[in-house]
Design a protein around this motif. Structure first.
Motif, PDB file in Angstrom:
ATOM      1  N   SER A 158       0.825  -1.207   0.000  1.00 33.96           N
ATOM      2  CA  SER A 158       0.000   0.000   0.000  1.00 33.96           C
ATOM      3  C   SER A 158       0.860   1.258   0.000  1.00 33.96           C
ATOM      4  O   SER A 158       0.440   2.319  -0.478  1.00 33.96           O
ATOM      5  CB  SER A 158      -0.964   0.001   1.187  1.00 33.96           C
ATOM      6  OG  SER A 158      -0.303  -0.358   2.372  1.00 33.96           O
ATOM      7  N   THR A 159       2.100   1.143   0.524  1.00 34.02           N
ATOM      8  CA  THR A 159       3.026   2.276   0.502  1.00 34.02           C
ATOM      9  C   THR A 159       3.544   2.528  -0.909  1.00 34.02           C
ATOM     10  O   THR A 159       3.604   3.679  -1.362  1.00 34.02           O
ATOM     11  CB  THR A 159       4.229   1.992   1.424  1.00 34.02           C
ATOM     12  OG1 THR A 159       3.762   1.566   2.700  1.00 34.02           O
ATOM     13  CG2 THR A 159       5.108   3.225   1.579  1.00 34.02           C
ATOM     14  N   ILE A 160       3.933   1.452  -1.599  1.00 33.74           N
ATOM     15  CA  ILE A 160       4.575   1.597  -2.915  1.00 33.74           C
ATOM     16  C   ILE A 160       3.703   2.400  -3.865  1.00 33.74           C
ATOM     17  O   ILE A 160       4.140   3.355  -4.501  1.00 33.74           O
ATOM     18  CB  ILE A 160       4.875   0.211  -3.535  1.00 33.74           C
ATOM     19  CG1 ILE A 160       5.936  -0.537  -2.712  1.00 33.74           C
ATOM     20  CG2 ILE A 160       5.351   0.363  -4.988  1.00 33.74           C
ATOM     21  CD1 ILE A 160       6.224  -1.949  -3.213  1.00 33.74           C
ATOM     22  N   ASN A 216       5.659   5.081   8.375  1.00 31.04           N
ATOM     23  CA  ASN A 216       7.118   5.103   8.510  1.00 31.04           C
ATOM     24  C   ASN A 216       7.838   4.867   7.180  1.00 31.04           C
ATOM     25  O   ASN A 216       8.860   5.489   6.892  1.00 31.04           O
ATOM     26  CB  ASN A 216       7.562   4.062   9.542  1.00 31.04           C
ATOM     27  CG  ASN A 216       7.086   4.419  10.942  1.00 31.04           C
ATOM     28  OD1 ASN A 216       7.034   5.596  11.290  1.00 31.04           O
ATOM     29  ND2 ASN A 216       6.719   3.421  11.724  1.00 31.04           N
ATOM     30  N   GLU A 217       7.305   3.954   6.375  1.00 33.62           N
ATOM     31  CA  GLU A 217       7.981   3.650   5.110  1.00 33.62           C
ATOM     32  C   GLU A 217       7.887   4.827   4.143  1.00 33.62           C
ATOM     33  O   GLU A 217       8.835   5.117   3.407  1.00 33.62           O
ATOM     34  CB  GLU A 217       7.372   2.388   4.486  1.00 33.62           C
ATOM     35  CG  GLU A 217       7.648   1.131   5.315  1.00 33.62           C
ATOM     36  CD  GLU A 217       7.086  -0.141   4.674  1.00 33.62           C
ATOM     37  OE1 GLU A 217       6.752  -0.141   3.470  1.00 33.62           O
ATOM     38  OE2 GLU A 217       6.971  -1.151   5.391  1.00 33.62           O
ATOM     39  N   THR A 218       6.742   5.510   4.134  1.00 30.43           N
ATOM     40  CA  THR A 218       6.601   6.668   3.247  1.00 30.43           C
ATOM     41  C   THR A 218       7.641   7.726   3.590  1.00 30.43           C
ATOM     42  O   THR A 218       8.296   8.290   2.708  1.00 30.43           O
ATOM     43  CB  THR A 218       5.182   7.253   3.362  1.00 30.43           C
ATOM     44  OG1 THR A 218       4.251   6.252   2.939  1.00 30.43           O
ATOM     45  CG2 THR A 218       5.007   8.489   2.484  1.00 30.43           C
ATOM     46  N   LYS A 219       7.823   7.995   4.895  1.00 28.04           N
ATOM     47  CA  LYS A 219       8.821   8.974   5.321  1.00 28.04           C
ATOM     48  C   LYS A 219      10.220   8.561   4.854  1.00 28.04           C
ATOM     49  O   LYS A 219      10.996   9.375   4.370  1.00 28.04           O
ATOM     50  CB  LYS A 219       8.825   9.109   6.845  1.00 28.04           C
ATOM     51  CG  LYS A 219       7.586   9.781   7.414  1.00 28.04           C
ATOM     52  CD  LYS A 219       7.679   9.834   8.936  1.00 28.04           C
ATOM     53  CE  LYS A 219       6.433  10.441   9.551  1.00 28.04           C
ATOM     54  NZ  LYS A 219       6.513  10.496  11.020  1.00 28.04           N
ATOM     55  N   LYS A 220      10.548   7.267   5.022  1.00 31.54           N
ATOM     56  CA  LYS A 220      11.892   6.794   4.671  1.00 31.54           C
ATOM     57  C   LYS A 220      12.124   6.836   3.159  1.00 31.54           C
ATOM     58  O   LYS A 220      13.159   7.318   2.695  1.00 31.54           O
ATOM     59  CB  LYS A 220      12.098   5.371   5.210  1.00 31.54           C
ATOM     60  CG  LYS A 220      13.465   4.785   4.864  1.00 31.54           C
ATOM     61  CD  LYS A 220      13.765   3.480   5.598  1.00 31.54           C
ATOM     62  CE  LYS A 220      15.105   2.896   5.144  1.00 31.54           C
ATOM     63  NZ  LYS A 220      15.482   1.679   5.877  1.00 31.54           N
ATOM     64  N   ILE A 275       1.811  12.533   8.363  1.00 33.01           N
ATOM     65  CA  ILE A 275       1.113  11.483   7.621  1.00 33.01           C
ATOM     66  C   ILE A 275       0.335  10.586   8.561  1.00 33.01           C
ATOM     67  O   ILE A 275       0.819  10.208   9.624  1.00 33.01           O
ATOM     68  CB  ILE A 275       2.093  10.684   6.726  1.00 33.01           C
ATOM     69  CG1 ILE A 275       1.399   9.428   6.156  1.00 33.01           C
ATOM     70  CG2 ILE A 275       3.378  10.321   7.447  1.00 33.01           C
ATOM     71  CD1 ILE A 275       2.173   8.745   5.052  1.00 33.01           C
ATOM     72  N   ALA A 276      -0.891  10.279   8.156  1.00 30.27           N
ATOM     73  CA  ALA A 276      -1.752   9.372   8.919  1.00 30.27           C
ATOM     74  C   ALA A 276      -2.385   8.376   7.963  1.00 30.27           C
ATOM     75  O   ALA A 276      -2.611   8.688   6.790  1.00 30.27           O
ATOM     76  CB  ALA A 276      -2.834  10.156   9.645  1.00 30.27           C
ATOM     77  N   ALA A 277      -2.673   7.182   8.476  1.00 33.65           N
ATOM     78  CA  ALA A 277      -3.261   6.141   7.631  1.00 33.65           C
ATOM     79  C   ALA A 277      -4.325   5.362   8.395  1.00 33.65           C
ATOM     80  O   ALA A 277      -4.189   5.136   9.597  1.00 33.65           O
ATOM     81  CB  ALA A 277      -2.170   5.182   7.151  1.00 33.65           C
TER      82      ALA A 277
END
Lengths: 351, 351
Positions: A133-135, A226-230, A239-241
């Protein structure tokens, strides 16, 4: 250590939903495979799979399986990666890992080639493939960020069952059939196989993907955060999900609100940016009811974006709807793309 | 003009999905019905329905049908309401209208009794029942607003097919059966029967409910935005909506982000406020995987709230998951509750 006409590739978890898509994607993209080694648990070893028309026997994954391997593509669960990825690296292979085992490790690049391909230069043998979902979200947001910056993201997901594995998809179909025929059924897998309770997914929506953390968010939600930030290199991104599982077999959808840093972005320019962005296909023509839907994205490589609207209160706020095949761009395709980038950037060790 | 032992109630659209729920709800809540008149289009006239064990013949709705009626509950589409609601009012009835025909009229109260019951005092014969997805959201947000104010709302919906009528539900089930059996099917109703294109809903998610407006939002999205402001009396509320249809028969879900005005709200207090709020049931115990789901809400009157979390960046920001039966609190129940409030407030004309 590669074969004369290509690389020696190992696929770990070759019988799984993502593993099978990895094999297909290597074929479809004509990846330079000189030799392929298909690995699995002892239980599935001995089965065969086709690669470019040839039968390949699947072997049990062991430390020695990685002798001579150039790139090992792991998709067999976090515990397998934790045990065997270091063994593969020790033997000179580069690991592209599809699990969450190493994603947040400071010395492991977390890569979506359209977004942060250059992070691959820092690899120490293991590269992590982000959460599905991050990708798809970062692929769509990065081209906007490049021009306008990114201040805030609020995402609600509509995630497909295949993200929980092939058996979860079977559960969806069997349960659907039972409900339609007025027969009894007992949920056993979703939302999380190893959690205490299991709920009906057919004709339902479950607001839990992965287990809960103490802060009230699920691991899936924190992965997105966390992955989006990295990946985007934005440690201070707001960011919230909220992650929700739907009775859809394949294709994750996301309702995404963003606020950009710079003034002046319009819906029209947002569409132009996305129409020319790598890995993205704009599907936004409301007059003709054109917008992305999970049923249309299956088997496709692109991240589809539509329903782009300006917020009615914040000039720098925009809403959009992002859909992609969670087994492809969300997993197998991105894994193979990382391997392609490693070749392009000349980052294959020992070559 | 009421009957000796109760009121003369007319139900317009008595054969529809909502009309039938209205009849059931009048029974279940022991509404003081002295006489019931069931009305429909000419096509359905002559059929019968049961009310409190007695067979009632459904008649064609005409202007004269409202002679002697105290309260007429309309749920037969906007055009029927536009034509016949004024006729009913002319004859001394109070109309509670379930369609969008009059909702934004300045002299028509738009009412959710838990939120703005006192607006009924201003009625001029017609009272509008809000859109289903709006009702459940404002019911959950109002108790929080009362203590902390409300500055901003961003909602993504997960809406059930029954919101599009009984035939849409049939389409969902028939299509599901066809897909499972590998048979062909042709979408004919969803997303919007009168729009140009129709799409598969089974195992899919459609980001269109109602037709599109020029600003890129759908009418459903603008209903949520405008109706929420009107019901809550917050014309300057910052609010955005993305409305999505799911393969769920009944039960709307909503992923809602709010920002409150005043400082100091905690997740714990938010839970305490909602646990004691009228019409709301808190279902929020993540340790035991307790959260609302559409499959659990069917047939129930409450608005269920769970997954309450503080935003990780904004101290005054909170995320929650709101679920309710769209045919009950979202339609029939709220309609009957408005009628109950009219009695309680002594606002029945000519009594």
């Amino acid at each position: 250590m590669g074969q004369e006409n290509g690389l020696h590739i190992a696929v770990v978890g070759a019988t799984g939903a993502v593993g099978q898509q990895i094999i297909k994607t290597l074929e479809n993209r004509n990846f330079p495979v000189g030799k392929i080694t298909l690995l699995s648990s002892a239980r599935s070893a001995g089965k065969t799979a086709l690669f470019k028309g040839e039968e390949v026997t699947i072997q049990e994954a062991k430390p020695e399986s990685f002798e001579g391997v150039d790139i090992a593509l792991f998709s067999a669960g976090g515990s397998v990666s934790k045990e065997l990825a270091p063994e593969a690296v020790k033997r000179g292979a580069i690991v592209v890992d599809n699990t969450s085992a190493f994603r947040m490790d400071a010395d492991v690049p977390l890569v979506v080639p359209e977004v942060n391909e250059s992070a691959l230069h820092e690899h120490n043998g293991i590269i992590a493939n982000p959460n599905c979902s991050t990708i798809q979200m970062v692929t769509a947001l990065e081209p906007i960020r490049q021009k306008y910056g990114l201040k805030r993201v609020i995402v609600s997901t509509y995630q497909a069952v295949s993200g929980a594995g092939a058996q979860a998809v079977e559960e969806l179909y069997e349960q659907t059939r039972a409900i339609i025929n007025n027969e009894p059924y007992e949920p056993k897998i979703l939302p999380v196989r190893s959690d205490k309770k299991h709920y009906q997914i057919a004709f339902n929506a479950i607001p839990q993907i992965d287990k809960f953390q103490e802060n009230g968010y699920t691991f899936e939600e924190m992965k997105m955060i966390n992955e989006t930030k990295k990946i985007m290199g934005l440690p201070d991104l707001q960011i919230a999900a909220t992650c929700v599982r739907l009775p859809v077999a394949t294709g994750h959808s996301e309702s995404v609100y963003i606020e950009v840093e710079k003034d002046g972005l319009t819906v029209q320019e947002c569409k132009e940016i996305l129409a020319g962005a790598p890995g993205v296909e704009l599907q936004d023509d409301i007059e003709n009811q054109i917008y992305p839907m999970p049923a249309d994205c299956v088997g496709k490589y692109e991240v589809f974006v539509g329903r782009i609207r300006q917020d009615l209160n914040k000039a720098n706020g925009f809403h959009m709807w992002i859909v992609s095949d969670n087994l492809l761009k969300g997993a197998a395709l991105n894994t193979v793309q990382i391997a392609e980038s490693l070749i392009k950037l000349n980052l294959i060790r020992n070559k």
